[in-house]
Design a protein around this motif. Structure first.
Motif, short mmCIF file in Angstrom:
data_model
loop_
_atom_site.label_atom_id
_atom_site.label_comp_id
_atom_site.label_asym_id
_atom_site.label_seq_id
_atom_site.Cartn_x
_atom_site.Cartn_y
_atom_site.Cartn_z
N LEU A 181 0.83 -1.20 0.00
CA LEU A 181 0.00 0.00 0.00
C LEU A 181 0.87 1.25 0.00
O LEU A 181 0.64 2.19 -0.77
CB LEU A 181 -0.93 0.00 1.22
CG LEU A 181 -1.56 1.34 1.61
CD1 LEU A 181 -2.48 1.83 0.50
CD2 LEU A 181 -2.33 1.21 2.92
N THR A 182 1.89 1.26 0.84
CA THR A 182 2.76 2.43 0.95
C THR A 182 3.48 2.70 -0.36
O THR A 182 3.61 3.85 -0.80
CB THR A 182 3.80 2.22 2.06
OG1 THR A 182 3.12 1.85 3.27
CG2 THR A 182 4.61 3.47 2.31
N GLU A 201 0.98 4.05 -2.97
CA GLU A 201 0.64 5.41 -2.56
C GLU A 201 1.76 6.38 -2.90
O GLU A 201 1.52 7.50 -3.40
CB GLU A 201 0.38 5.39 -1.05
CG GLU A 201 -0.15 6.64 -0.43
CD GLU A 201 -0.43 6.40 1.05
OE1 GLU A 201 -1.61 6.40 1.43
OE2 GLU A 201 0.54 6.20 1.82
N HIS A 202 2.99 5.98 -2.66
CA HIS A 202 4.16 6.82 -2.89
C HIS A 202 4.29 7.21 -4.36
O HIS A 202 4.69 8.33 -4.69
CB HIS A 202 5.42 6.08 -2.45
CG HIS A 202 6.70 6.78 -2.75
ND1 HIS A 202 7.21 7.78 -1.96
CD2 HIS A 202 7.59 6.62 -3.79
CE1 HIS A 202 8.35 8.21 -2.48
NE2 HIS A 202 8.60 7.54 -3.58
N LEU A 213 -4.44 11.25 -5.61
CA LEU A 213 -5.11 10.31 -4.70
C LEU A 213 -6.52 10.82 -4.39
O LEU A 213 -6.71 12.01 -4.11
CB LEU A 213 -4.34 10.16 -3.39
CG LEU A 213 -2.89 9.70 -3.46
CD1 LEU A 213 -1.95 10.90 -3.52
CD2 LEU A 213 -2.53 8.87 -2.22
N ARG A 245 4.13 8.08 6.17
CA ARG A 245 3.38 8.05 4.91
C ARG A 245 2.86 9.44 4.54
O ARG A 245 2.75 9.78 3.36
CB ARG A 245 2.19 7.10 5.02
CG ARG A 245 2.51 5.63 4.87
CD ARG A 245 1.26 4.80 5.16
NE ARG A 245 0.11 5.27 4.41
CZ ARG A 245 -1.16 5.00 4.76
NH1 ARG A 245 -1.42 4.28 5.85
NH2 ARG A 245 -2.16 5.44 4.02
N TYR A 298 -4.78 15.66 -3.60
CA TYR A 298 -5.36 14.70 -2.66
C TYR A 298 -6.78 15.13 -2.32
O TYR A 298 -7.00 16.25 -1.85
CB TYR A 298 -4.51 14.64 -1.38
CG TYR A 298 -5.05 13.73 -0.29
CD1 TYR A 298 -4.89 12.35 -0.38
CD2 TYR A 298 -5.69 14.24 0.83
CE1 TYR A 298 -5.37 11.51 0.61
CE2 TYR A 298 -6.17 13.41 1.83
CZ TYR A 298 -6.00 12.04 1.72
OH TYR A 298 -6.49 11.22 2.70
N ASP A 317 -9.45 3.70 -1.26
CA ASP A 317 -8.35 4.59 -1.64
C ASP A 317 -8.09 4.39 -3.13
O ASP A 317 -7.72 3.29 -3.55
CB ASP A 317 -7.08 4.28 -0.84
CG ASP A 317 -7.20 4.64 0.62
OD1 ASP A 317 -8.23 5.22 1.00
OD2 ASP A 317 -6.28 4.32 1.39
N PHE A 338 -5.81 5.34 -6.20
CA PHE A 338 -4.51 5.90 -6.55
C PHE A 338 -4.42 6.03 -8.07
O PHE A 338 -4.51 5.03 -8.79
CB PHE A 338 -3.38 4.99 -6.04
CG PHE A 338 -3.46 4.69 -4.57
CD1 PHE A 338 -3.32 5.71 -3.64
CD2 PHE A 338 -3.68 3.40 -4.12
CE1 PHE A 338 -3.39 5.44 -2.28
CE2 PHE A 338 -3.75 3.12 -2.76
CZ PHE A 338 -3.61 4.15 -1.84
N GLN A 374 -7.28 0.55 -3.35
CA GLN A 374 -7.03 -0.18 -2.10
C GLN A 374 -8.31 -0.16 -1.28
O GLN A 374 -8.92 0.88 -1.07
CB GLN A 374 -5.90 0.47 -1.31
CG GLN A 374 -5.47 -0.32 -0.09
CD GLN A 374 -6.15 0.08 1.22
OE1 GLN A 374 -6.31 -0.72 2.13
NE2 GLN A 374 -6.56 1.34 1.34
#
Length: 284
Positions: free
Chosen positions: A103-104, A107-108, A113, A157, A169, A224, A226, A237
């Protein structure tokens, strides 16, 4: 000859999955593809599973042999092998679950997002005290040092929202999540004030769905979304009882794009959302 990596990163697995989709769209078996690109069938399978890395040039060669003419997609795929160094999240490799690290990583690398949460404050907006109170409710119970590892990971995060060029975001938060109490009253008020402070950033949009706004299309789990450099590389996610679930199939991505759009339509605009949260913090 390099050995296959038994623990490929999420990004490498995604690249392999996309190359497999291109091969299947070209109606080629792994054996036929191997003959075209000058490799063995096992190597093709390992590339598609993310166990072997490939260079940008190799990705372009594979896409050409698979008759892919979508240049934006090819360019996006060719850019995926470019980052050689390990991400900061690797320091948690022996501490947190692989799903949490996946997930991280996703996301990165997202270019934008959009998240929608019904019963929990989105992770990128949580204060340390709120996150700590949340992790105290884990089942089975976490040990104190495990809680602190999770809190530190969650706060780290959040650095993506404070980059020099942060991704846009958007957080859609239901009133139920805002009213859910984790920690004492001071923790609750501080969390609400923090959300409003974050909403003042140019790249952050907060949209609240009040109870009075009626039904909306979701099962209640957190979503989530992305955004990748092209829509084919988007990822969703979902929060589940057994951890984060990553979704990348085209049909499911389209479904969740529509759900997030519908949820955003059901929410208050940003200014009214900020006022709503301010009043809620005052009442607490």
């Amino acid at each position: 000859m390099p050995q296959p990596n038994p623990l490929p990163t999420a990004r490498r697995r995604r690249l392999g999955a996309e190359l497999r989709r291109l091969r299947e769209r070209a109606d080629l078996s792994a054996t036929q593809a191997a003959a075209l690109i000058g490799a063995t069938q096992s190597r093709v399978s390992n590339i598609e599973a993310g166990r072997y890395g490939v260079s940008a040039d190799r990705v372009r060669t594979i896409a050409r042999h698979y008759d892919c003419t979508d240049e934006p997609l090819i360019n996006a795929l060719a850019a995926m092998p470019g980052e050689r160094r390990h991400g900061w999240w690797e320091e948690y490799r022996e501490i947190l679950s692989p799903r949490m690290l996946d997930l991280t990583e996703v996301e990165h690398h997202a270019i934008a997002l959009r998240v929608a949460h019904i019963i929990n404050i989105p992770g990128l907006l949580q204060t340390a005290d709120h996150a700590r109170a949340l992790f105290h409710q884990a089942v089975p119970p976490l040990k104190p040092h495990e809680i602190e590892h999770r809190v530190s990971h969650r706060i780290k995060r959040q650095e993506i929202l404070h980059r020099e060029q942060p991704p846009p975001y958007t957080a859609i938060i239901h009133e139920a999540a805002l009213r859910m109490r984790f920690g004492d009253r001071a923790t609750v008020r501080a969390q609400l004030h923090h959300i409003n402070k974050m909403s003042e950033l140019d790249h952050v949009t907060i949209a609240v769905i009040p109870f009075d706004n009626g039904p909306f299309p979701t099962s209640g789990q957190g979503i989530d979304y992305f955004h990748g450099p092209v829509h084919q590389l988007d990822t969703v996610q979902l929060d589940t009882d057994h951890g984060a679930e990553l979704i990348e199939s085209p049909a499911q991505l389209e479904r969740y794009r529509l759900i997030v759009n519908r949820l955003l339509d059901a929410a208050l605009p940003p200014t009214k959302s900020r006022d709503f949260i301010t009043q809620l913090a005052h009442d607490r």
